[in-house]
Scaffold this motif. Structure first.
Motif, PDB file in Angstrom:
ATOM      1  N   LYS A  30       0.794  -1.226   0.000  1.00 16.83           N
ATOM      2  CA  LYS A  30       0.000   0.000   0.000  1.00 16.83           C
ATOM      3  C   LYS A  30       0.823   1.271   0.000  1.00 16.83           C
ATOM      4  N   GLY A  31       2.111   1.188  -0.053  1.00 17.79           N
ATOM      5  CA  GLY A  31       2.887   2.406  -0.086  1.00 17.79           C
ATOM      6  C   GLY A  31       4.126   2.350   0.778  1.00 17.79           C
ATOM      7  N   GLY A  32       4.185   1.399   1.666  1.00 17.81           N
ATOM      8  CA  GLY A  32       5.379   1.260   2.472  1.00 17.81           C
ATOM      9  C   GLY A  32       6.552   0.839   1.619  1.00 17.81           C
ATOM     10  N   GLY A  34       7.129   1.966  -1.492  1.00 15.86           N
ATOM     11  CA  GLY A  34       7.471   2.798  -2.614  1.00 15.86           C
ATOM     12  C   GLY A  34       7.780   4.243  -2.367  1.00 15.86           C
ATOM     13  N   GLY A  35       7.937   4.665  -1.158  1.00 14.22           N
ATOM     14  CA  GLY A  35       8.261   6.066  -0.936  1.00 14.22           C
ATOM     15  C   GLY A  35       7.014   6.916  -0.869  1.00 14.22           C
ATOM     16  N   GLY A  36       7.132   8.154  -1.145  1.00 15.09           N
ATOM     17  CA  GLY A  36       6.056   9.120  -0.981  1.00 15.09           C
ATOM     18  C   GLY A  36       5.169   9.250  -2.196  1.00 15.09           C
ATOM     19  N   LYS A  37       5.276  10.400  -2.898  1.00 12.11           N
ATOM     20  CA  LYS A  37       4.407  10.692  -4.030  1.00 12.11           C
ATOM     21  C   LYS A  37       4.847   9.925  -5.267  1.00 12.11           C
ATOM     22  N   LYS A  38       3.938   9.870  -6.232  1.00 10.49           N
ATOM     23  CA  LYS A  38       4.299   9.241  -7.507  1.00 10.49           C
ATOM     24  C   LYS A  38       5.395  10.051  -8.166  1.00 10.49           C
ATOM     25  N   GLY A  39       6.341   9.356  -8.690  1.00  7.02           N
ATOM     26  CA  GLY A  39       7.457  10.021  -9.326  1.00  7.02           C
ATOM     27  C   GLY A  39       8.583  10.334  -8.358  1.00  7.02           C
ATOM     28  N   ASP A  40       8.347  10.100  -7.076  1.00  5.30           N
ATOM     29  CA  ASP A  40       9.384  10.330  -6.076  1.00  5.30           C
ATOM     30  C   ASP A  40      10.341   9.145  -6.114  1.00  5.30           C
ATOM     31  N   ASP A  41      11.571   9.386  -6.414  1.00  5.23           N
ATOM     32  CA  ASP A  41      12.540   8.306  -6.570  1.00  5.23           C
ATOM     33  C   ASP A  41      13.340   8.055  -5.298  1.00  5.23           C
ATOM     34  N   GLY A  43      12.664   6.094  -2.866  1.00  9.73           N
ATOM     35  CA  GLY A  43      12.679   4.669  -2.590  1.00  9.73           C
ATOM     36  C   GLY A  43      12.602   4.323  -1.117  1.00  9.73           C
ATOM     37  N   SER A  44      12.415   5.311  -0.249  1.00 13.35           N
ATOM     38  CA  SER A  44      12.378   5.020   1.182  1.00 13.35           C
ATOM     39  C   SER A  44      10.994   4.513   1.575  1.00 13.35           C
ATOM     40  N   ARG A  45      10.980   3.660   2.547  1.00 16.68           N
ATOM     41  CA  ARG A  45       9.728   3.114   3.054  1.00 16.68           C
ATOM     42  C   ARG A  45       9.295   3.925   4.276  1.00 16.68           C
ATOM     43  N   ASP A  46       8.010   4.164   4.382  1.00 15.57           N
ATOM     44  CA  ASP A  46       7.493   4.896   5.524  1.00 15.57           C
ATOM     45  C   ASP A  46       7.221   3.905   6.650  1.00 15.57           C
TER      46      ASP A  46
END
Length: 181
Positions: A30-32, A34-41, A43-46
């Motif tokens: 669900k997003g953990g 892929g990082g933050g916004k789309k296009g954000d490279d 790569g960090s997980r929240d």
């Protein structure tokens, strides 16, 4: 259902482990992952999104080990352990075709009076967060508590988490009761 000496089978440990794995997988998908916004490279997980789950997991571990059998929390904890263990047993024995022996290894953890005070405050906070929080995922917190209850009596989890957890609660209770009283 044994109220005095709770026990867990391999099925309960399996179900607790499945809950932890599924929550982490869901976080990753669900997003953990892929990082933050789309296009954000970046790569960090929240990883902060998992904090409520792991706090609830720790609460469940301490609840199954510290709540007395005659208390309301002890009855709820033992009922949850009995139900979750039954589902895990059915899954292993009838769903997969394996066996589910008793694997209880932990003894109850004794908290100091100050430790029980902190545990009571933590219980009230968990209930309040579940009832009134709009931002925390309620189902995820309940799953964390159930997973903690199911995993708390196993030797590996209890040895790794219960002693430091109970010690931290006891120290916090000693400090707080000494500062307030």
């Amino acid at each position: 259902m044994n109220l005095g000496n709770p026990a867990v089978s391999l099925g309960g440990i399996t179900l607790g482990t499945i809950i932890v794995i599924l929550v982490v997988l869901r976080w990753h998908k669900k997003g953990g992952g892929g990082g933050g916004k789309k296009g954000d490279d970046s790569g960090s997980r929240d990883w902060k999104a998992l904090i409520p789950f792991f706090v609830a997991l720790a609460f469940g571990i301490l609840a199954v080990l510290a709540a007395g059998p005659a208390s309301a929390l002890g009855l709820i904890t033992r009922f949850s352990l009995w139900g979750g263990d039954g589902v895990g047993y059915a899954y292993l024995v009838w769903g997969i075709g394996g066996t589910s022996p008793d694997v209880t290894r932990a003894a109850p953890v004794i908290l100091t009076p100050g430790g029980y005070m902190i545990f009571a405050i933590w219980t009230a906070v968990m209930i309040g967060l579940h009832l009134w929080s709009k931002r925390l995922p309620r189902l995820q917190s309940l799953a964390g508590i159930l997973a903690g209850i199911l995993l708390g009596l196993s030797q590996g989890i209890a040895g790794m988490a219960a002693v430091p957890l109970a010690s931290a609660v006891n120290v916090a209770g000693s400090w707080y009761s000494g500062a307030v009283a």
